[in-house]
Design a protein around this motif. Structure first.
Motif, PDB file in Angstrom:
ATOM      1  N   ARG A   1       4.188  -5.544   9.671  1.00 46.43           N
ATOM      2  CA  ARG A   1       2.938  -4.837   9.404  1.00 46.43           C
ATOM      3  C   ARG A   1       1.806  -5.832   9.229  1.00 46.43           C
ATOM      4  O   ARG A   1       2.004  -6.961   8.788  1.00 46.43           O
TER       5      ARG A   1
ATOM      6  N   ASP B   1      -2.102  -2.046   6.802  1.00 42.44           N
ATOM      7  CA  ASP B   1      -1.295  -0.821   6.788  1.00 42.44           C
ATOM      8  C   ASP B   1      -0.874  -0.390   8.190  1.00 42.44           C
ATOM      9  O   ASP B   1      -0.407   0.710   8.397  1.00 42.44           O
ATOM     10  N   ARG B   2      -1.019  -1.304   9.164  1.00 46.58           N
ATOM     11  CA  ARG B   2      -0.655  -1.005  10.557  1.00 46.58           C
ATOM     12  C   ARG B   2       0.689  -1.598  10.914  1.00 46.58           C
ATOM     13  O   ARG B   2       0.987  -2.749  10.586  1.00 46.58           O
TER      14      ARG B   2
ATOM     15  N   VAL C   1       7.139   7.105  11.189  1.00 50.17           N
ATOM     16  CA  VAL C   1       5.791   7.190  10.639  1.00 50.17           C
ATOM     17  C   VAL C   1       5.437   8.645  10.378  1.00 50.17           C
ATOM     18  O   VAL C   1       5.986   9.553  10.989  1.00 50.17           O
TER      19      VAL C   1
ATOM     20  N   ARG D   1       1.407   6.287   8.987  1.00 54.05           N
ATOM     21  CA  ARG D   1       1.841   5.408   7.900  1.00 54.05           C
ATOM     22  C   ARG D   1       3.358   5.297   7.960  1.00 54.05           C
ATOM     23  O   ARG D   1       4.063   6.298   8.127  1.00 54.05           O
TER      24      ARG D   1
END
Length: 145
Positions: free
Chosen positions: A38, A41-42, A102, A107
């Motif tokens: 990551r 938050d990606r 996700v 998320r």
């Protein structure tokens, strides 16, 4: 059954600027073979024990090599509310043993593995997926050109 009912929720992650030593230590401590990568938050990649072996060690790179230099950047994932049978079928087609999971707002909420799916009791679907996953080559083969 939805993916969220089978997935593992406690997901360990690493960052692209960490070292492959960090990733390998985490894999050893947690007895896992793949870790999502990551950036903030990606979800930007996945690093596997095989990535470390093939893209780092086999090429003479040291343990301080950045994860971002060896990770798989094409992130395949599924949604937590998807049908598990559909995702199992897709895993066989794209030849992966695990997928990050996700939420609809993208998320990271879990990871689903072929082992998680097998634990849900659908041996036929799991076997079909493993047949696809285990086929030689494919677009996700690390040695394919």
């Amino acid at each position: 059954m939805q993916v969220r009912e089978a997935m593992t929720q406690d997901v360990k992650v690493v960052k692209p600027d960490q070292t492959i030593r960090d990733a390998a230590q985490l894999m050893s401590e947690c007895d896992i073979g793949a870790v999502p990568v990551r950036d903030g938050d990606r979800l930007v990649g996945m690093v596997t024990d095989r990535d470390i072996a093939v893209r780092a060690v086999a090429e003479g790179r040291g343990p301080d090599t950045r994860i971002g230099d060896v990770m798989s950047k094409e992130v395949m994932y599924c949604y937590d509310d998807e049908d598990l049978d559909h995702v199992t079928h897709n895993m066989g087609n794209i030849q992966v043993r695990r997928l990050p999971v996700v939420s609809r707002d993208k998320r990271l909420v879990g990871i689903v593995s072929i082992g998680d799916i097998a634990g849900c009791g659908n041996a036929k679907k799991t076997g079909q997926a493993m047949g696809g996953i285990s086929a030689r080559g494919g677009s996700h083969s690390q040695t394919a050109h």
